[in-house]
Design a protein around this motif. Structure first.
Motif, PDB file in Angstrom:
ATOM      1  N   GLU A 169       0.875  -1.155   0.107  1.00 28.41           N
ATOM      2  CA  GLU A 169      -0.048   0.158   0.062  1.00 28.41           C
ATOM      3  C   GLU A 169       0.897   1.246   0.036  1.00 28.41           C
ATOM      4  OE1 GLU A 169       0.234  -2.225   2.282  1.00 28.41           O
ATOM      5  OE2 GLU A 169      -1.814  -2.975   3.058  1.00 28.41           O
ATOM      6  N   PHE A 170       2.139   1.135   0.473  1.00 31.34           N
ATOM      7  CA  PHE A 170       2.935   2.475   0.439  1.00 31.34           C
ATOM      8  C   PHE A 170       3.270   2.992  -0.787  1.00 31.34           C
ATOM      9  CE2 PHE A 170       5.121   1.711   5.113  1.00 31.34           C
ATOM     10  CZ  PHE A 170       3.748   1.553   5.679  1.00 31.34           C
ATOM     11  N   GLN A 171       3.192   2.063  -1.995  1.00 31.06           N
ATOM     12  CA  GLN A 171       3.549   2.606  -3.336  1.00 31.06           C
ATOM     13  C   GLN A 171       2.687   3.766  -3.646  1.00 31.06           C
ATOM     14  OE1 GLN A 171       6.219   1.074  -4.942  1.00 31.06           O
ATOM     15  NE2 GLN A 171       6.585   0.172  -3.008  1.00 31.06           N
ATOM     16  N   ARG A 172       1.629   3.964  -3.029  1.00 29.42           N
ATOM     17  CA  ARG A 172       0.767   5.202  -3.097  1.00 29.42           C
ATOM     18  C   ARG A 172       1.395   6.368  -2.826  1.00 29.42           C
ATOM     19  NH1 ARG A 172      -4.977   3.238  -1.628  1.00 29.42           N
ATOM     20  NH2 ARG A 172      -3.812   1.909  -0.239  1.00 29.42           N
ATOM     21  N   ILE A 173       2.307   6.234  -1.612  1.00 34.36           N
ATOM     22  CA  ILE A 173       2.788   7.313  -0.821  1.00 34.36           C
ATOM     23  C   ILE A 173       4.266   7.746  -1.231  1.00 34.36           C
ATOM     24  CG2 ILE A 173       3.411   7.959   1.219  1.00 34.36           C
ATOM     25  CD1 ILE A 173       1.089   5.905   2.343  1.00 34.36           C
ATOM     26  N   TYR A 174       5.065   6.680  -1.406  1.00 30.62           N
ATOM     27  CA  TYR A 174       6.611   6.805  -1.703  1.00 30.62           C
ATOM     28  C   TYR A 174       6.675   7.226  -3.350  1.00 30.62           C
ATOM     29  CZ  TYR A 174       8.106   4.945   2.447  1.00 30.62           C
ATOM     30  OH  TYR A 174       8.693   4.759   3.768  1.00 30.62           O
ATOM     31  N   ARG A 175       7.446   8.006  -3.853  1.00 30.17           N
ATOM     32  CA  ARG A 175       7.324   8.749  -5.259  1.00 30.17           C
ATOM     33  C   ARG A 175       8.691   8.390  -5.788  1.00 30.17           C
ATOM     34  NH1 ARG A 175       4.644  12.484  -2.080  1.00 30.17           N
ATOM     35  NH2 ARG A 175       6.586  13.717  -2.148  1.00 30.17           N
ATOM     36  N   TRP A 176       9.095   7.034  -5.960  1.00 31.07           N
ATOM     37  CA  TRP A 176      10.140   6.856  -6.725  1.00 31.07           C
ATOM     38  C   TRP A 176      10.071   6.967  -8.169  1.00 31.07           C
ATOM     39  CZ3 TRP A 176      14.629   2.743  -4.862  1.00 31.07           C
ATOM     40  CH2 TRP A 176      15.186   3.406  -3.479  1.00 31.07           C
ATOM     41  N   ASN A 177      10.952   7.501  -9.050  1.00 35.40           N
ATOM     42  CA  ASN A 177      10.532   7.315 -10.381  1.00 35.40           C
ATOM     43  C   ASN A 177      11.389   6.096 -11.123  1.00 35.40           C
ATOM     44  OD1 ASN A 177      13.157   8.338 -10.732  1.00 35.40           O
ATOM     45  ND2 ASN A 177      12.628  10.428 -10.632  1.00 35.40           N
ATOM     46  N   GLU A 178      11.433   5.957 -12.464  1.00 41.32           N
ATOM     47  CA  GLU A 178      12.199   4.794 -13.124  1.00 41.32           C
ATOM     48  C   GLU A 178      13.636   5.122 -12.755  1.00 41.32           C
ATOM     49  OE1 GLU A 178      10.289   2.139 -14.322  1.00 41.32           O
ATOM     50  OE2 GLU A 178       8.987   3.338 -12.898  1.00 41.32           O
TER      51      GLU A 178
END
Length: 369
Positions: free
Chosen positions: A41-50
Protein backbone atom coordinates in the motif's frame (compact mmCIF):
# COMPACT_ATOMS: atom_id res chain seq x y z
CA UNK A 1 22.42 6.01 39.53
CA UNK A 2 21.04 9.28 38.12
CA UNK A 3 17.46 9.66 36.93
CA UNK A 4 18.67 9.88 33.32
CA UNK A 5 20.74 6.71 33.70
CA UNK A 6 17.69 4.92 35.09
CA UNK A 7 15.49 6.11 32.23
CA UNK A 8 18.03 4.96 29.62
CA UNK A 9 18.44 1.56 31.27
CA UNK A 10 14.67 1.06 31.55
CA UNK A 11 13.97 1.99 27.93
CA UNK A 12 16.82 -0.14 26.59
CA UNK A 13 15.15 -3.15 28.23
CA UNK A 14 12.10 -2.54 25.98
CA UNK A 15 14.11 -2.88 22.77
CA UNK A 16 15.60 -6.21 21.68
CA UNK A 17 17.53 -6.19 18.41
CA UNK A 18 19.76 -8.35 16.29
CA UNK A 19 21.72 -7.73 13.09
CA UNK A 20 23.29 -9.83 10.38
CA UNK A 21 24.01 -9.72 6.66
CA UNK A 22 21.80 -11.63 4.26
CA UNK A 23 22.07 -12.22 0.52
CA UNK A 24 19.49 -10.68 -1.79
CA UNK A 25 18.64 -14.23 -2.90
CA UNK A 26 17.75 -15.16 0.69
CA UNK A 27 15.57 -12.05 1.02
CA UNK A 28 13.83 -12.97 -2.23
CA UNK A 29 13.03 -16.42 -0.80
CA UNK A 30 11.60 -14.83 2.35
CA UNK A 31 9.29 -12.67 0.24
CA UNK A 32 8.09 -15.45 -2.07
CA UNK A 33 7.48 -17.71 0.96
CA UNK A 34 5.32 -15.04 2.65
CA UNK A 35 7.79 -14.48 5.48
CA UNK A 36 8.42 -10.80 4.65
CA UNK A 37 5.68 -8.13 4.73
CA UNK A 38 6.62 -5.06 2.69
CA UNK A 39 3.29 -3.14 2.79
CA UNK A 40 2.56 -2.69 -0.94
CA UNK A 41 0.00 0.00 0.00
CA UNK A 42 2.97 2.33 0.57
CA UNK A 43 3.59 2.51 -3.18
CA UNK A 44 0.84 5.16 -3.38
CA UNK A 45 2.83 7.27 -0.92
CA UNK A 46 6.46 6.81 -1.95
CA UNK A 47 7.28 8.54 -5.20
CA UNK A 48 10.35 6.85 -6.71
CA UNK A 49 10.62 7.28 -10.47
CA UNK A 50 12.16 4.89 -13.01
CA UNK A 51 15.54 6.62 -12.83
CA UNK A 52 15.74 6.20 -9.04
CA UNK A 53 14.77 2.54 -9.32
CA UNK A 54 17.36 1.93 -12.03
CA UNK A 55 20.07 3.61 -9.94
CA UNK A 56 19.31 1.23 -7.08
CA UNK A 57 19.74 -1.79 -9.36
CA UNK A 58 22.94 -0.21 -10.72
CA UNK A 59 24.31 0.16 -7.18
CA UNK A 60 23.68 -3.52 -6.44
CA UNK A 61 25.29 -4.63 -9.71
CA UNK A 62 28.35 -2.48 -8.96
CA UNK A 63 28.64 -3.80 -5.40
CA UNK A 64 27.96 -0.42 -3.78
CA UNK A 65 26.78 -1.04 -0.17
CA UNK A 66 23.18 -0.09 0.55
CA UNK A 67 21.98 1.50 3.80
CA UNK A 68 20.73 -0.93 6.42
CA UNK A 69 17.25 -2.42 6.18
CA UNK A 70 15.10 -2.53 9.35
CA UNK A 71 12.52 -5.23 10.03
CA UNK A 72 10.33 -6.02 13.04
CA UNK A 73 9.56 -9.60 13.96
CA UNK A 74 5.84 -10.29 14.39
CA UNK A 75 4.45 -12.83 16.85
CA UNK A 76 4.07 -15.38 14.02
CA UNK A 77 7.71 -14.91 12.99
CA UNK A 78 6.98 -12.90 9.83
CA UNK A 79 9.30 -9.92 9.33
CA UNK A 80 7.51 -6.58 8.98
CA UNK A 81 9.67 -4.14 6.97
CA UNK A 82 10.07 -0.88 8.88
CA UNK A 83 12.65 0.84 6.66
CA UNK A 84 13.74 -0.14 3.16
CA UNK A 85 10.25 -0.66 1.72
CA UNK A 86 10.89 1.20 -1.53
CA UNK A 87 14.27 -0.45 -2.07
CA UNK A 88 12.91 -3.94 -1.52
CA UNK A 89 9.83 -3.41 -3.66
CA UNK A 90 12.11 -2.11 -6.46
CA UNK A 91 14.25 -5.26 -6.24
CA UNK A 92 11.17 -7.51 -6.29
CA UNK A 93 9.67 -5.51 -9.15
CA UNK A 94 12.86 -5.93 -11.18
CA UNK A 95 12.72 -9.70 -10.64
CA UNK A 96 9.06 -9.72 -11.70
CA UNK A 97 7.79 -11.15 -8.39
CA UNK A 98 6.31 -7.99 -6.85
CA UNK A 99 2.62 -8.17 -5.90
CA UNK A 100 0.32 -5.23 -5.16
CA UNK A 101 -1.90 -4.91 -2.10
CA UNK A 102 -4.54 -7.12 -3.74
CA UNK A 103 -2.01 -9.89 -4.27
CA UNK A 104 -1.82 -9.38 -8.05
CA UNK A 105 1.55 -9.87 -9.76
CA UNK A 106 2.77 -6.58 -11.25
CA UNK A 107 4.58 -6.02 -14.56
CA UNK A 108 8.37 -6.34 -14.23
CA UNK A 109 10.56 -3.25 -13.98
CA UNK A 110 12.20 -2.08 -17.21
CA UNK A 111 15.49 -0.35 -16.43
CA UNK A 112 16.73 2.92 -17.86
CA UNK A 113 20.30 3.94 -18.64
CA UNK A 114 22.39 5.15 -15.70
CA UNK A 115 25.52 7.26 -15.48
CA UNK A 116 27.91 4.34 -15.01
CA UNK A 117 25.93 1.64 -16.82
CA UNK A 118 24.27 3.16 -19.91
CA UNK A 119 23.77 -0.37 -21.27
CA UNK A 120 21.03 -0.88 -18.66
CA UNK A 121 18.65 0.96 -21.00
CA UNK A 122 15.67 -1.29 -21.70
CA UNK A 123 17.07 -4.20 -19.69
CA UNK A 124 14.85 -6.71 -17.87
CA UNK A 125 15.81 -9.32 -15.29
CA UNK A 126 15.40 -12.40 -17.48
CA UNK A 127 14.29 -13.59 -20.87
CA UNK A 128 10.97 -14.56 -19.30
CA UNK A 129 10.08 -10.90 -19.82
CA UNK A 130 12.22 -9.80 -22.77
CA UNK A 131 15.28 -10.98 -24.67
CA UNK A 132 17.08 -7.77 -23.64
CA UNK A 133 17.95 -9.10 -20.20
CA UNK A 134 20.75 -9.64 -17.72
CA UNK A 135 23.14 -12.49 -18.32
CA UNK A 136 23.04 -15.54 -16.04
CA UNK A 137 26.37 -14.41 -14.56
CA UNK A 138 24.98 -10.99 -13.60
CA UNK A 139 21.83 -12.60 -12.19
CA UNK A 140 23.91 -14.85 -9.93
CA UNK A 141 26.10 -11.95 -8.85
CA UNK A 142 23.02 -9.83 -8.12
CA UNK A 143 21.42 -12.47 -5.90
CA UNK A 144 24.66 -13.09 -4.01
CA UNK A 145 25.10 -9.44 -3.02
CA UNK A 146 24.68 -8.95 0.74
CA UNK A 147 22.50 -6.43 2.52
CA UNK A 148 22.59 -5.48 6.20
CA UNK A 149 19.47 -6.33 8.21
CA UNK A 150 18.61 -4.81 11.59
CA UNK A 151 15.96 -6.88 13.33
CA UNK A 152 13.64 -5.68 16.10
CA UNK A 153 12.76 -8.87 17.92
CA UNK A 154 9.21 -9.72 18.92
CA UNK A 155 10.15 -9.38 22.60
CA UNK A 156 10.46 -5.61 22.09
CA UNK A 157 7.77 -3.18 23.19
CA UNK A 158 4.92 -3.25 20.64
CA UNK A 159 5.28 0.46 19.83
CA UNK A 160 9.00 0.25 19.06
CA UNK A 161 8.63 -0.42 15.33
CA UNK A 162 6.22 2.50 14.89
CA UNK A 163 8.55 4.84 16.75
CA UNK A 164 11.50 3.61 14.68
CA UNK A 165 9.60 3.99 11.40
CA UNK A 166 8.59 7.53 12.29
CA UNK A 167 12.13 8.55 13.21
CA UNK A 168 13.77 6.93 10.19
CA UNK A 169 11.26 8.51 7.83
CA UNK A 170 11.19 11.98 9.40
CA UNK A 171 14.84 13.01 9.60
CA UNK A 172 15.86 14.26 6.17
CA UNK A 173 12.88 12.56 4.53
CA UNK A 174 11.36 13.62 1.23
CA UNK A 175 7.96 12.59 2.56
CA UNK A 176 5.59 15.13 4.07
CA UNK A 177 4.56 14.74 7.71
CA UNK A 178 1.20 13.36 6.64
CA UNK A 179 2.72 10.86 4.23
CA UNK A 180 4.78 9.49 7.12
CA UNK A 181 1.60 9.38 9.25
CA UNK A 182 -0.22 7.53 6.46
CA UNK A 183 2.49 4.87 6.42
CA UNK A 184 2.33 4.57 10.19
CA UNK A 185 -1.44 4.23 10.09
CA UNK A 186 -1.29 1.49 7.46
CA UNK A 187 0.97 -0.45 9.84
CA UNK A 188 -1.17 0.23 12.93
CA UNK A 189 -4.75 0.22 11.63
CA UNK A 190 -5.27 -0.11 7.86
CA UNK A 191 -9.06 0.08 8.24
CA UNK A 192 -8.72 3.54 9.75
CA UNK A 193 -6.26 4.56 7.02
CA UNK A 194 -8.84 3.64 4.35
CA UNK A 195 -11.55 5.45 6.31
CA UNK A 196 -9.49 8.66 6.55
CA UNK A 197 -8.90 8.61 2.81
CA UNK A 198 -12.62 8.27 2.11
CA UNK A 199 -13.36 11.25 4.39
CA UNK A 200 -10.65 13.32 2.68
CA UNK A 201 -12.36 12.75 -0.68
CA UNK A 202 -15.83 13.74 0.61
CA UNK A 203 -17.34 16.19 -1.90
CA UNK A 204 -18.37 18.84 0.65
CA UNK A 205 -15.05 18.56 2.48
CA UNK A 206 -13.13 19.03 -0.78
CA UNK A 207 -15.27 21.99 -1.86
CA UNK A 208 -14.40 24.16 1.14
CA UNK A 209 -10.64 23.60 0.78
CA UNK A 210 -9.20 25.24 -2.37
CA UNK A 211 -5.90 23.36 -2.08
CA UNK A 212 -3.13 23.25 -4.68
CA UNK A 213 -2.23 20.06 -6.53
CA UNK A 214 1.07 19.98 -4.62
CA UNK A 215 -0.78 20.13 -1.28
CA UNK A 216 -3.00 17.24 -2.35
CA UNK A 217 -0.03 15.22 -3.61
CA UNK A 218 1.56 15.64 -0.17
CA UNK A 219 -1.68 14.47 1.48
CA UNK A 220 -2.52 17.81 3.11
CA UNK A 221 -6.26 17.15 2.67
CA UNK A 222 -5.82 13.95 4.72
CA UNK A 223 -3.90 15.92 7.35
CA UNK A 224 -6.84 18.36 7.60
CA UNK A 225 -9.21 15.43 8.27
CA UNK A 226 -6.83 14.25 10.99
CA UNK A 227 -6.55 17.77 12.46
CA UNK A 228 -10.33 17.95 12.63
CA UNK A 229 -10.65 14.57 14.37
CA UNK A 230 -7.71 15.27 16.70
CA UNK A 231 -8.59 18.81 17.78
CA UNK A 232 -12.34 19.42 17.62
CA UNK A 233 -13.05 17.85 21.03
CA UNK A 234 -9.60 17.90 22.61
CA UNK A 235 -9.36 19.27 26.17
CA UNK A 236 -7.66 22.68 25.96
CA UNK A 237 -5.12 21.63 28.62
CA UNK A 238 -3.62 19.16 26.16
CA UNK A 239 -2.63 21.88 23.68
CA UNK A 240 -1.05 24.19 26.25
CA UNK A 241 2.62 24.37 27.12
CA UNK A 242 4.26 24.96 23.76
CA UNK A 243 3.50 21.59 22.14
CA UNK A 244 4.82 20.67 18.70
CA UNK A 245 1.56 20.45 16.76
CA UNK A 246 2.93 17.97 14.21
CA UNK A 247 4.04 15.57 16.93
CA UNK A 248 0.76 16.10 18.78
CA UNK A 249 -1.33 15.17 15.72
CA UNK A 250 0.79 12.04 15.18
CA UNK A 251 0.35 11.10 18.84
CA UNK A 252 -3.43 11.66 18.67
CA UNK A 253 -3.61 9.58 15.50
CA UNK A 254 -1.88 6.70 17.24
CA UNK A 255 -4.18 7.04 20.25
CA UNK A 256 -7.29 7.01 18.08
CA UNK A 257 -6.03 4.12 15.94
CA UNK A 258 -5.41 2.00 19.04
CA UNK A 259 -8.72 2.92 20.73
CA UNK A 260 -11.21 0.06 20.28
CA UNK A 261 -13.99 2.36 21.52
CA UNK A 262 -13.42 5.00 18.84
CA UNK A 263 -16.63 5.07 16.76
CA UNK A 264 -15.54 5.67 13.16
CA UNK A 265 -19.11 5.67 11.86
CA UNK A 266 -20.31 8.34 14.31
CA UNK A 267 -17.17 10.49 14.00
CA UNK A 268 -17.28 10.23 10.23
CA UNK A 269 -20.87 11.43 10.16
CA UNK A 270 -20.00 14.40 12.40
CA UNK A 271 -17.29 15.42 9.95
CA UNK A 272 -19.57 15.00 6.94
CA UNK A 273 -22.37 16.99 8.58
CA UNK A 274 -19.96 19.77 9.59
CA UNK A 275 -18.70 20.19 6.05
CA UNK A 276 -22.11 19.81 4.42
CA UNK A 277 -23.27 22.79 6.48
CA UNK A 278 -20.07 24.76 5.84
CA UNK A 279 -20.31 24.11 2.11
CA UNK A 280 -23.93 25.31 2.08
CA UNK A 281 -23.19 28.40 4.18
CA UNK A 282 -19.85 29.52 2.74
CA UNK A 283 -18.67 27.17 0.00
CA UNK A 284 -15.03 27.65 -1.02
CA UNK A 285 -14.89 30.84 1.09
CA UNK A 286 -15.29 28.89 4.34
CA UNK A 287 -11.71 29.46 5.48
CA UNK A 288 -10.79 32.69 3.69
CA UNK A 289 -10.48 36.22 5.08
CA UNK A 290 -13.50 38.53 4.78
CA UNK A 291 -12.36 42.11 4.17
CA UNK A 292 -14.00 45.11 2.52
CA UNK A 293 -17.24 43.27 1.91
CA UNK A 294 -15.69 40.29 0.10
CA UNK A 295 -13.61 37.16 0.61
CA UNK A 296 -9.93 37.34 -0.26
CA UNK A 297 -6.83 35.19 -0.39
CA UNK A 298 -6.16 31.50 0.05
CA UNK A 299 -7.08 28.96 2.71
CA UNK A 300 -6.25 30.13 6.25
CA UNK A 301 -5.41 27.47 8.83
CA UNK A 302 -6.26 29.88 11.67
CA UNK A 303 -9.76 30.43 10.27
CA UNK A 304 -10.20 26.67 9.89
CA UNK A 305 -9.28 26.26 13.56
CA UNK A 306 -11.96 28.76 14.57
CA UNK A 307 -14.82 28.00 12.18
CA UNK A 308 -14.17 24.39 11.14
CA UNK A 309 -13.21 23.09 14.57
CA UNK A 310 -15.66 25.39 16.39
CA UNK A 311 -18.56 24.13 14.30
CA UNK A 312 -17.35 20.55 14.67
CA UNK A 313 -17.36 20.94 18.46
CA UNK A 314 -20.99 22.19 18.38
CA UNK A 315 -22.25 20.17 15.41
CA UNK A 316 -24.86 18.17 17.35
CA UNK A 317 -26.74 21.45 18.02
CA UNK A 318 -26.92 22.41 14.34
CA UNK A 319 -29.62 21.59 11.82
CA UNK A 320 -28.97 21.51 8.09
CA UNK A 321 -32.49 22.78 7.38
CA UNK A 322 -32.49 25.72 9.80
CA UNK A 323 -31.67 28.97 7.90
CA UNK A 324 -30.75 30.81 11.12
CA UNK A 325 -27.92 28.35 11.71
CA UNK A 326 -26.42 29.17 8.32
CA UNK A 327 -26.77 32.88 9.09
CA UNK A 328 -24.92 32.34 12.37
CA UNK A 329 -21.96 30.76 10.55
CA UNK A 330 -21.83 33.58 7.98
CA UNK A 331 -21.90 36.23 10.71
CA UNK A 332 -19.00 34.61 12.54
CA UNK A 333 -17.05 34.32 9.30
CA UNK A 334 -17.62 37.92 8.23
CA UNK A 335 -16.82 39.35 11.66
CA UNK A 336 -13.71 37.34 12.39
CA UNK A 337 -11.13 39.95 11.37
CA UNK A 338 -12.89 42.52 13.58
CA UNK A 339 -12.13 40.35 16.61
CA UNK A 340 -8.94 41.67 18.30
CA UNK A 341 -8.21 38.35 20.00
CA UNK A 342 -8.38 36.46 16.71
CA UNK A 343 -6.13 39.00 14.98
CA UNK A 344 -3.66 38.82 17.85
CA UNK A 345 -3.50 35.02 17.74
CA UNK A 346 -3.49 34.43 13.99
CA UNK A 347 -1.35 35.39 11.04
CA UNK A 348 2.11 34.39 9.89
CA UNK A 349 3.78 35.19 13.21
CA UNK A 350 1.49 33.05 15.38
CA UNK A 351 2.78 29.51 15.86
CA UNK A 352 0.24 26.73 16.39
CA UNK A 353 1.68 25.95 19.83
CA UNK A 354 0.82 29.44 21.10
CA UNK A 355 -2.25 29.93 18.90
CA UNK A 356 -4.36 26.86 19.66
CA UNK A 357 -4.95 27.47 23.40
CA UNK A 358 -6.66 30.75 22.41
CA UNK A 359 -8.15 29.85 19.01
CA UNK A 360 -9.90 26.61 19.97
CA UNK A 361 -12.01 27.96 22.87
CA UNK A 362 -12.76 31.08 20.80
CA UNK A 363 -14.23 29.02 17.96
CA UNK A 364 -16.21 26.81 20.33
CA UNK A 365 -17.75 29.89 21.97
CA UNK A 366 -18.43 31.78 18.75
CA UNK A 367 -20.19 28.85 17.08
CA UNK A 368 -22.24 27.79 20.10
CA UNK A 369 -26.03 28.14 19.71
Amino acid sequence: MSTLDSQVEEKRKEIHTDAYPMSIGEVINLYTDGDLDIHPEFQRIYRWNEVQKSRLIESILLGIPLPSFFVAQQENGVWDVVDGLQRLSTIFSFLGIYKNEDGDLQPPLRLTATEYLPELEGKYWSDDFNNNCLSKELQRSFKREKIDLKIIKKESDEHTKYELFQRLNTFGSSLSDQEVRNCLLIMINKTMYDWLNVLAEDENFSNVFPLTNKQKDEQYHTELVLRFLSLKDVPIERVRGGIDIGEFITKRMREIAADSNFDMAAEGEKLRKTFRILNTALGENAFKKYQGGRYLGAFSLSIFEVIGLGLGFNIDSYSETNPSHLVKIREVSEGLLDNPEFVRNSGSGARASSRLPHILPMGREMLSL
